[in-house]
Design a protein around this motif. Structure first.
Motif, PDB file in Angstrom:
ATOM      1  N   ASP A   1       0.843  -1.195   0.000  1.00  0.00           N
ATOM      2  CA  ASP A   1       0.000   0.000   0.000  1.00  0.00           C
ATOM      3  C   ASP A   1       0.878   1.244   0.000  1.00  0.00           C
TER       4      ASP A   1
ATOM      5  N   HIS B   1      -5.273   5.624  -0.625  1.00  0.00           N
ATOM      6  CA  HIS B   1      -4.012   4.909  -0.873  1.00  0.00           C
ATOM      7  C   HIS B   1      -4.123   4.080  -2.150  1.00  0.00           C
TER       8      HIS B   1
ATOM      9  N   HIS C   1      -3.370   0.336  -3.592  1.00  0.00           N
ATOM     10  CA  HIS C   1      -2.969  -1.049  -3.308  1.00  0.00           C
ATOM     11  C   HIS C   1      -2.380  -1.586  -4.608  1.00  0.00           C
TER      12      HIS C   1
END
Ligand SMILES: [Zn+2]
Length: 291
Positions: free
Chosen positions: A191, A266, A268
């Motif tokens: 992440d 964020h 991934h």
């Protein structure tokens, strides 16, 4: 005792019924002439011997040069064979490094040297076939191999999906459930923290397999790179590609977001090899300082 040359001799040749012929002979010019006659072959032979020495020196130089040419040709031959192997071509015994030497006819005993002309002749005959081999077979095969290698390298997910300054907020592997609770979960990627809208890039060339919304990954893109590799970019706010598009490393594919099962903005990023998740750190070669 001192030898005295008379100044000259007078020879009278008497002839019947006619007046005699008088010849006056000076001995010095005759002696000098005779000396010159004897000496000239000696000078001639001396000069011939000198020329012969020069010729044999020149011949030795030529033989050295010819040996060097042959030896360089053999190195070239060996180099071509190694290129052929690199290009995946079969090594041809006909083109062994000893071929030039083999062209020289065997002569005499162990110490016999081969003359420059024979060696240069062998080299001269060998050069065109080496050149033809290089241009006609080795180069195309090598170009094909290099192009295949370049394609494979371009499809290897070694790029960065986000600017290098983005920090990693969660590592690959087992981690506590980010939504609370005691249970651990397997985190199949890395992440990266960042603001919504930050650019997300393809990490290698390939075909967009999915660009869709849904499940825990929210808006997500999957790229099929071939060679058994796929990459996943999840929780995007926007997607800039569609299924079936072709991308290359560094192409913009979407923007960072907070969609799906996400506890904050964020990216991934996941890498799959033969369908199995692998740690992207090994592919990204991220420095510890970038954590
Ligand atoms: Zn994640």
């Amino acid at each position: 005792m001192r030898i005295r040359f008379p100044k000259h001799y007078t020879v009278l040749i008497a002839r019947t019924g006619r007046s005699p012929i008088t010849l006056s002979i000076h001995p010095l010019p005759i002696a000098l002439g005779l000396t010159a006659l004897v000496a000239s072959p000696v000078v001639w032979i001396g000069s011939l011997l000198h020329n012969n020495n020069q010729l044999s020196e020149r011949n030795e130089e030529l033989t050295d040069t010819a040996s060097q040419v042959l030896s360089e040709l053999d190195s070239l031959d060996a180099e071509i064979n190694s290129l052929k192997q690199r290009a995946g071509m079969d090594k041809d015994s006909q083109d062994s490094p000893t071929r030039v030497q083999a062209e020289i006819p065997p002569r005499g005993g162990p110490a016999t040297t081969v003359d420059a002309e024979t060696m240069l002749g062998a080299a001269n005959r060998r050069l065109p076939s080496l050149e033809a081999l290089l241009k006609g077979e080795v180069r195309p095969a090598l170009e094909e191999t290099l192009s295949a290698e370049a394609q494979r390298e371009a499809a290897f997910p070694s790029g960065k999906p986000i600017a290098a300054t983005a920090s990693i907020s969660s590592e690959f592997g087992l981690r506590p459930n980010p939504f609370g609770g005691r249970r651990y979960e397997m985190h199949e990627g890395l992440d990266f923290k960042g603001p919504i809208g930050q650019a997300i890039y393809a990490t290698a060339s390939g075909r967009i397999e999915k660009a869709q919304s849904g499940n825990g990954y929210g808006n997500h893109v999957i790229i099929d790179h071939g060679y058994g590799y796929e990459t996943l970019y999840a929780h995007l706010s926007k997607m800039h590609v569609e299924s079936g598009d072709f991308v290359t490393r560094g192409d913009l594919i979407g923007e960072l977001g907070n969609t799906g099962r996400s506890s904050g903005p964020h990216l991934h990023y996941g890498i799959y090899r033969q369908g199995q998740p692998v740690n992207p750190r090994y592919y990204l070669k991220l420095e510890d300082s970038e954590r």
